[in-house]
Design a protein around this motif. Structure first.
Motif, PDB file in Angstrom:
ATOM      1  N   HIS A 156       0.827  -1.210   0.000  1.00 51.11           N
ATOM      2  CA  HIS A 156       0.000   0.000   0.000  1.00 51.11           C
ATOM      3  C   HIS A 156       0.865   1.265   0.000  1.00 51.11           C
ATOM      4  N   LEU A 157       0.498   2.188  -0.854  1.00 50.71           N
ATOM      5  CA  LEU A 157       1.333   3.372  -1.074  1.00 50.71           C
ATOM      6  C   LEU A 157       1.365   4.322   0.109  1.00 50.71           C
ATOM      7  N   GLU A 158       0.440   4.170   1.034  1.00 52.16           N
ATOM      8  CA  GLU A 158       0.435   5.054   2.198  1.00 52.16           C
ATOM      9  C   GLU A 158       1.721   4.936   3.010  1.00 52.16           C
ATOM     10  N   HIS A 159       2.411   3.808   2.871  1.00 51.78           N
ATOM     11  CA  HIS A 159       3.619   3.597   3.673  1.00 51.78           C
ATOM     12  C   HIS A 159       4.799   4.450   3.213  1.00 51.78           C
ATOM     13  N   ARG A 160       4.702   5.010   2.012  1.00 48.73           N
ATOM     14  CA  ARG A 160       5.810   5.863   1.569  1.00 48.73           C
ATOM     15  C   ARG A 160       5.795   7.218   2.269  1.00 48.73           C
ATOM     16  N   THR A 161       4.696   7.514   2.943  1.00 47.85           N
ATOM     17  CA  THR A 161       4.626   8.794   3.657  1.00 47.85           C
ATOM     18  C   THR A 161       5.283   8.729   5.019  1.00 47.85           C
ATOM     19  N   ASN A 162       5.689   7.529   5.436  1.00 47.09           N
ATOM     20  CA  ASN A 162       6.312   7.379   6.750  1.00 47.09           C
ATOM     21  C   ASN A 162       7.832   7.384   6.641  1.00 47.09           C
ATOM     22  N   GLU A 163       8.437   7.837   7.680  1.00 50.04           N
ATOM     23  CA  GLU A 163       9.901   7.862   7.759  1.00 50.04           C
ATOM     24  C   GLU A 163      10.430   6.436   7.740  1.00 50.04           C
ATOM     25  N   SER A 164      11.493   6.204   6.979  1.00 49.06           N
ATOM     26  CA  SER A 164      12.092   4.870   6.955  1.00 49.06           C
ATOM     27  C   SER A 164      12.701   4.548   8.309  1.00 49.06           C
ATOM     28  N   ARG A 165      12.702   3.278   8.661  1.00 51.32           N
ATOM     29  CA  ARG A 165      13.301   2.862   9.925  1.00 51.32           C
ATOM     30  C   ARG A 165      14.796   3.166   9.889  1.00 51.32           C
ATOM     31  N   PRO A 166      15.361   3.674  10.995  1.00 48.57           N
ATOM     32  CA  PRO A 166      16.772   4.042  10.997  1.00 48.57           C
ATOM     33  C   PRO A 166      17.712   2.845  11.025  1.00 48.57           C
ATOM     34  N   ASP A 167      17.259   1.741  11.611  1.00 50.34           N
ATOM     35  CA  ASP A 167      18.147   0.587  11.727  1.00 50.34           C
ATOM     36  C   ASP A 167      17.935  -0.385  10.568  1.00 50.34           C
ATOM     37  N   SER A 168      18.947  -1.197  10.336  1.00 48.93           N
ATOM     38  CA  SER A 168      18.864  -2.189   9.266  1.00 48.93           C
ATOM     39  C   SER A 168      18.040  -3.383   9.721  1.00 48.93           C
ATOM     40  N   ILE A 169      17.517  -4.109   8.772  1.00 50.41           N
ATOM     41  CA  ILE A 169      16.555  -5.159   9.102  1.00 50.41           C
ATOM     42  C   ILE A 169      17.188  -6.330   9.838  1.00 50.41           C
ATOM     43  N   TRP A 170      18.498  -6.500   9.710  1.00 47.65           N
ATOM     44  CA  TRP A 170      19.144  -7.618  10.380  1.00 47.65           C
ATOM     45  C   TRP A 170      19.573  -7.246  11.805  1.00 47.65           C
ATOM     46  N   SER A 171      19.357  -5.979  12.195  1.00 51.13           N
ATOM     47  CA  SER A 171      19.840  -5.503  13.489  1.00 51.13           C
ATOM     48  C   SER A 171      18.726  -5.535  14.534  1.00 51.13           C
ATOM     49  N   ASN A 172      19.153  -5.585  15.787  1.00 48.83           N
ATOM     50  CA  ASN A 172      18.246  -5.445  16.932  1.00 48.83           C
ATOM     51  C   ASN A 172      17.092  -6.436  16.897  1.00 48.83           C
ATOM     52  N   THR A 173      17.394  -7.667  16.580  1.00 53.12           N
ATOM     53  CA  THR A 173      16.357  -8.684  16.577  1.00 53.12           C
ATOM     54  C   THR A 173      16.944 -10.039  16.937  1.00 53.12           C
ATOM     55  N   LEU A 174      16.236 -10.773  17.798  1.00 48.65           N
ATOM     56  CA  LEU A 174      16.694 -12.105  18.174  1.00 48.65           C
ATOM     57  C   LEU A 174      16.627 -13.059  16.993  1.00 48.65           C
ATOM     58  N   LEU A 175      15.798 -12.706  16.018  1.00 48.54           N
ATOM     59  CA  LEU A 175      15.610 -13.570  14.854  1.00 48.54           C
ATOM     60  C   LEU A 175      16.921 -13.807  14.110  1.00 48.54           C
ATOM     61  N   THR A 176      17.764 -12.783  14.041  1.00 49.85           N
ATOM     62  CA  THR A 176      19.036 -12.927  13.333  1.00 49.85           C
ATOM     63  C   THR A 176      20.212 -13.180  14.274  1.00 49.85           C
ATOM     64  N   ASN A 177      20.084 -12.767  15.523  1.00 46.09           N
ATOM     65  CA  ASN A 177      21.210 -12.921  16.451  1.00 46.09           C
ATOM     66  C   ASN A 177      21.598 -14.374  16.658  1.00 46.09           C
ATOM     67  N   LYS A 178      20.607 -15.257  16.661  1.00 45.21           N
ATOM     68  CA  LYS A 178      20.879 -16.668  16.942  1.00 45.21           C
ATOM     69  C   LYS A 178      20.728 -17.536  15.696  1.00 45.21           C
ATOM     70  N   MET A 179      20.797 -16.916  14.541  1.00 48.18           N
ATOM     71  CA  MET A 179      20.586 -17.628  13.293  1.00 48.18           C
ATOM     72  C   MET A 179      21.856 -18.371  12.869  1.00 48.18           C
ATOM     73  N   HIS A 180      21.744 -19.652  12.602  1.00 43.71           N
ATOM     74  CA  HIS A 180      22.884 -20.446  12.151  1.00 43.71           C
ATOM     75  C   HIS A 180      22.446 -21.413  11.059  1.00 43.71           C
ATOM     76  N   ASN A 181      23.354 -21.594  10.097  1.00 44.87           N
ATOM     77  CA  ASN A 181      23.186 -22.636   9.085  1.00 44.87           C
ATOM     78  C   ASN A 181      21.871 -22.510   8.312  1.00 44.87           C
ATOM     79  N   LYS A 182      21.532 -21.304   7.919  1.00 42.68           N
ATOM     80  CA  LYS A 182      20.312 -21.084   7.150  1.00 42.68           C
ATOM     81  C   LYS A 182      20.621 -20.309   5.866  1.00 42.68           C
ATOM     82  N   ASP A 183      19.686 -20.369   4.953  1.00 43.50           N
ATOM     83  CA  ASP A 183      19.727 -19.487   3.785  1.00 43.50           C
ATOM     84  C   ASP A 183      19.010 -18.202   4.172  1.00 43.50           C
ATOM     85  N   VAL A 184      19.720 -17.115   4.136  1.00 40.38           N
ATOM     86  CA  VAL A 184      19.145 -15.810   4.475  1.00 40.38           C
ATOM     87  C   VAL A 184      19.016 -15.001   3.195  1.00 40.38           C
TER      88      VAL A 184
END
Length: 303
Positions: free
Chosen positions: A165-193
């Motif tokens: 939906h185009l309404e999302h272009r009116t919002n400020e982009s998140r300052p952090d990268s998608i791989w940062s500040n998340t347990l989802l990637t911190n403990k990720m091993h042996n996967k295709d990312v």
């Protein structure tokens, strides 16, 4: 023109995501060399087990499973023969989709955001069809969604539809990268990312996190651009971004400088990613999401 290459609207509906299931199903198969790669980080091996892919036929040995005896060859040769199959391991995949407000833009066919979302949809369907485990994190506008649970296809597709939906272009982009500040990637091993994003830069701390992610996983970075934007004739254009609709004056010089700046920054990003062992691939928006998905298939990121 193909509805896949040029959908009626950059805002995708349920019918379009259903169409993506068809393309995901008919991607074909990964090259055998990829499916049975032996390099570090690959998860399917030539180890003999009880998968579906036959590796070889050999004379029966006492330890062989009787269910795998090839009775036709046994009858023809007069000697018991056994079919040996490749061991198929569980394929686990992490999808990271990160859209800035600038991604909601395009001069031909559709928006960059839409093309990345289409690709994410094909990845989601393909993972489901192959029985692979798919975790994901999506960030767009002010929204963030993540899951590492199985059976979340309907939720993921619903969130992807919302992301278009185009309404999302009116919002400020998140300052952090998608791989940062998340347990989802911190403990990720042996996967295709698989990282789908239009961003080119990150902070030093994010770079450290990205290096760790690449150290323990096979990371594929897909970037999509609209190269036609650097070929527009000089003149005045009406463009919309998060600040609203505005008039933009473009000269031949400013266009050339913007092109130089973009590709210099991209070359720097590509060099960094290569140093981390991350496979970066650039596609133009004129290329279909099906073609990009086939590339991921050829690289072993999909099965």
């Amino acid at each position: 023109m193909s509805p896949l290459l040029s959908p009626e609207s950059p805002e995708l509906d349920d019918a379009h995501f259903a169409l993506l299931a068809h393309y995901a199903k008919h991607l074909g198969r990964a090259p055998k060399a990829i499916r049975f790669a032996t390099n570090a980080g690959d998860r399917r091996s030539r180890q003999k087990g009880h998968g579906m892919e036959m590796l070889e036929l050999r004379a029966y040995q006492a330890s062989d499973d009787l269910r795998h005896i090839d009775w036709r060859v046994t009858a023809r040769t007069g000697q018991a023969h056994t079919r040996l199959y490749a061991q198929e391991n569980d394929h686990q995949r992490l999808l990271l989709l990160d859209l800035s407000s600038s991604a909601y833009f395009g001069t031909r066919h559709t928006f960059i955001s839409t093309r990345l979302i289409q690709l994410a949809g094909i990845i989601a369907w393909r993972s489901k069809q192959q029985g692979d485990t798919l975790s994901y994190r999506l960030t767009y506008g002010s929204e963030e969604h993540a899951s590492n649970k199985s059976g979340t296809l309907s939720s993921l597709l619903s969130q992807l539809k919302e992301a278009s939906h185009l309404e999302h272009r009116t919002n400020e982009s998140r300052p952090d990268s998608i791989w940062s500040n998340t347990l989802l990637t911190n403990k990720m091993h042996n996967k295709d990312v698989i990282i789908l994003t239009d961003k080119q830069t990150w902070s030093d701390s994010e770079e450290s996190t990205l290096m760790q992610l690449a150290k323990h996983n096979s990371v594929h970075w897909i970037q999509i651009i609209d190269s036609n934007v650097y070929n527009l004739p000089a003149g005045q254009y009406q463009m919309a971004d998060r600040h609203g609709v505005k008039q933009v004056n473009i000269s031949k010089h400013s266009m050339q400088q913007a092109k130089i700046d973009f590709f210099e920054q991209n070359a720097l990003m590509r060099k960094k990613l290569a140093a981390f062992g991350i496979r970066h691939q650039l596609f133009d928006i004129t290329e279909s999401p099906e073609k990009i998905a086939r590339y991921l298939l050829s690289q072993g990121a999909l099965h």
